[in-house]
Design an enzyme around this catalytic site. Structure first.
Site, short mmCIF file in Angstrom:
data_model
loop_
_atom_site.label_atom_id
_atom_site.label_comp_id
_atom_site.label_asym_id
_atom_site.label_seq_id
_atom_site.Cartn_x
_atom_site.Cartn_y
_atom_site.Cartn_z
N HIS A 185 0.86 -1.20 0.00
CA HIS A 185 0.00 0.00 0.00
C HIS A 185 0.89 1.24 0.00
CE1 HIS A 185 -3.96 -1.90 0.41
NE2 HIS A 185 -3.32 -2.82 1.13
N HIS A 231 0.80 -8.41 -1.22
CA HIS A 231 0.07 -8.65 -2.48
C HIS A 231 0.74 -7.95 -3.66
CE1 HIS A 231 -1.88 -4.94 -1.20
NE2 HIS A 231 -2.74 -5.55 -0.40
N ASN A 257 -0.35 -5.30 -6.54
CA ASN A 257 -1.55 -4.57 -6.12
C ASN A 257 -1.19 -3.50 -5.09
OD1 ASN A 257 -2.83 -7.77 -6.30
ND2 ASN A 257 -3.58 -6.17 -7.65
N ASP A 281 -5.82 -13.30 0.77
CA ASP A 281 -6.40 -11.97 1.02
C ASP A 281 -7.92 -12.11 1.12
OD1 ASP A 281 -6.49 -9.27 1.50
OD2 ASP A 281 -6.16 -8.67 -0.59
N LEU A 339 -11.41 -3.67 -6.53
CA LEU A 339 -11.26 -4.98 -5.91
C LEU A 339 -11.03 -4.82 -4.41
CD1 LEU A 339 -9.06 -6.98 -8.46
CD2 LEU A 339 -11.35 -7.60 -7.68
#
Length: 671
Positions: A486, A507, A510, A562, A595
């Site tokens: 993130h 992840h 992403n 996840d 998502l």
């Protein structure tokens, strides 16, 4: 100036056990503290000197990688090896001469190291029966003697190769019409190619290990087929002859070692059984009434046995797996699952990124962790990290208290909750993904306060935020795994975080800057430098082509789900932290279409990896072993004696037939 003793420069001690099936390595610091273990393929000298050194080097490299230590120079290591084939002095001399640079080397036969380990250096005898066989004794006088060990096919009586050779002799006579066929003969014929020409080709290429791969078939049919039983009875007589030749007084303790030790124990005469002992490091191999065995702490437990193609750290073997809470023994030999129709037995899945399942979300607190862990267990997950969301402090505290309670009081039939993956709030508000905007910078004091509520195993941070690089170093020094995620950070930010102790990426692809040839971004930092990274293989979050890129670039890429509350539930609305998400057509999204986690389960992750072209063994490592290694968990994510009996049994279509957590079968209803 006086020359420096090279032994004073030794930092690591390497112990190696190598045979015809696999190689095991243990690494300790010079002071004796064990720090890592590794495994690789066969290193018996009959496979070739270069092949043996390659297998040893691979196992050593894997051990250091598992420990998170950059491979040190060989000149800083002393290595001791017990290898099959050292009886051949020419081979032994060639092996020692090919030393790639270890500061000190001691080479012994695998029989010597087995003898020393079985009786802890005290007088006693061993018969080691695996792919090959050898018998050795240490007499009270200090004299050491050896029987057998002449090598295959001239010797190695009672070994897997010896048994396989006799099995081949039998089917040759069956095919010729000299003996009648049977279920036993038909399975042997099928394993060797199915017809005369194929068997001729099999014989032309067969090694001792190949012959030994037939031994599990003999063992499996011994109770119902007179020929199979006769082969094992003859093997038992050969073991008895070796044992008696070693110790004519008949007074020394005798340990039967190797993969066939337990099997052939039943074929020994009574006087040998009376003085047989189990090698230290294994649970007693004697069966009492009702097939009961004993835990190390003395509590009785039922032993379970299952059969099939078993994925071990050394590769596939076929035979019997015995366990209760932990794995007691693997009685099997190298095999190719493609040539039989048995089930697959692989390590239980390890998922380090679990938000929810079964309609519940970790952030709800209460009994949510238990419900989630039970749901995932039905899909083969045997260990997991409960994963939080970016949220107000009071929500995170409530969730962690519930996770801490769940860790302290596990529920039978549920995945083991190893602790917490804190995914937020220490992330960049510019890459929230499906996280609500409660992002903030972290302080060590706050992390320590949260860590007092539940075991803090993994934290996702955005390294570009002020103060986070130093925090990464502090957390890594405290033994907490730090992941980059993130983040709007650049390639340079990612490299700096790795240099400060970050260990992986959350992840991958992403919620981070992608790869461009002039701005490689955070994805570029991962592909260029990472040893570990997690990835969501639901085929929605990441394109199959991008998954293949990551597989080529990151050696220990592992998979996570996840997963959200919608996992295992029908389409509809569910909570993800404080946000409402919608499940539709297998995906989970925010109202704007973003998502928002997944509905993936680890069994489907495995099937997806295989659909991309990975072989089952590689796919299994990426849903179990690598994640366990990443956390430093050496007792899960692998099938080996002494490890927890966390197992998944799959049919030939890779659908789950059974799940065991610490030896207990899970209820798969509604899975």
């Amino acid at each position: 100036m006086a020359a420096q003793d090279p032994h004073s420069m030794i930092d690591y001690l390497i112990g190696v056990d190598g045979g015809g099936t696999g190689t095991r390595v243990r690494i300790a610091r010079a002071g004796g503290q064990e720090i890592a273990q590794g495994q690789s393929g066969p290193s018996g000298l009959a496979h070739g000197i270069a092949h043996a050194w390659q297998a040893v080097g691979d196992a050593v490299a894997k051990a250091f990688a598992t420990a998170g230590i950059e491979h040190p120079p060989l000149a800083s290591m002393a290595i001791g090896l017990g290898l099959a084939g050292v009886h051949n002095k020419e081979w032994a001399a060639q092996f020692e001469a090919a030393n790639p640079g270890y500061a000190a080397l001691r080479l012994e036969t695998d029989g010597f190291t087995t003898l020393f380990g079985a009786h802890q250096g005290r007088p006693g005898a061993i018969v080691a029966i695996g792919t090959g066989s050898v018998a050795q004794v240490l007499l009270p006088s200090g004299e050491q003697r050896e029987v057998g060990g002449w090598g295959f096919p001239a010797g190695d009586e009672a070994s897997g190769g010896w048994i396989g050779l006799r099995a081949i002799n039998h089917i040759e006579q069956v095919i010729d019409g000299r003996k009648s066929t049977s279920a036993f003969a038909r399975e042997l014929i099928e394993a060797c190619g199915g017809h005369r020409d194929a068997i001729q080709s099999w014989l032309a290429k067969a090694s001792q290990t190949t012959y030994a791969s037939l031994a599990p078939i003999v063992v499996a049919h011994a109770a119902s087929d007179t020929t199979a039983d006769a082969i094992l009875r003859e093997a038992g007589r050969e073991v008895a002859l070796m044992a008696r030749a070693l110790d004519q007084s008949g007074t020394l303790p005798l340990a039967l070692c190797g993969g066939l030790g337990n099997v052939l124990r039943a074929y020994l005469p009574a006087e040998l059984l009376e003085r047989s002992v189990a090698p230290p490091g294994r649970r007693s191999q004697r069966r009492a009434a009702h097939d009961r065995t004993i835990h190390s702490e003395g509590a009785p437990a039922m032993t379970t046995s299952i059969n099939g193609n078993i994925l071990t750290p050394e590769g596939w073997v076929r035979g019997e797996l015995r366990f209760h809470q932990r794995i007691d023994a693997i009685q099997a030999f190298a095999a190719d699952p493609a040539v039989n129709s048995d089930d697959y037995i692989i390590p239980g899945f390890v998922d380090l990124h679990v938000h929810g399942a079964g309609g519940r979300d970790i952030m709800q607190g209460g009994d949510a962790p238990q419900v989630i862990a039970k749901t995932h267990a039905k899909h083969g997950t045997t260990s997991m990290l409960a994963t939080t969301m970016t949220a107000p402090p009071e929500d995170i505290v409530a969730a962690l208290k519930a996770v801490g309670e769940a860790c302290a009081r596990p529920v039978p039939g549920s995945a083991r909750i190893l602790g917490v993956h804190l995914e937020g709030p220490y992330i960049n508000e510019g890459k929230l993904g499906a996280q609500p905007n409660y992002a903030k910078s972290a302080t060590l004091e706050e992390v320590n306060e949260l860590g007092a509520l539940a075991p803090m195993r993994l934290i996702t941070v955005a390294p570009e935020l002020e103060g986070h690089l130093e925090l990464v170093r502090q957390l890594a020094d405290a033994g907490i795994r730090v992941q980059i995620g993130h983040t709007t950070g650049s390639y340079d930010d990612g490299v700096a975080a790795l240099e400060h102790g970050a260990a992986g990426f959350t992840h991958l692809f992403n919620a981070m800057n992608g790869l461009h040839h002039r701005e490689p971004g955070m994805v570029g930092a991962a592909l260029a430098h990472a040893q570990y990274a997690e990835l969501i293989p639901d085929l929605l979050h990441v394109h199959p082509g991008a998954i293949k890129v990551a597989l080529r670039a990151i050696p220990h890429l592992y998979c996570v789900t996840d997963s959200t509350a919608a996992t295992g539930m029908p389409d509809g609305e569910y909570m993800l932290g404080r946000q409402v998400v919608h499940k539709c057509l297998g995906g989970v999204r925010l109202p704007d279409g973003t998502l928002a986690g997944s509905t993936l389960t680890m069994d489907q992750a495995l099937r997806n990896l295989v659909s991309l072209g990975l072989d089952l063994a590689d796919a299994s490592r990426r849903v179990s072993t690598y994640a366990a290694d990443y956390l430093g968990e050496t007792q899960i994510g692998r099938i080996a004696p002494g490890c927890f009996a966390d197992l998944v049994v799959l049919d030939r279509n890779l659908n789950i037939k059974a799940v065991y957590i610490e030896g207990e079968a899970c209820d798969l209803n509604d899975a």
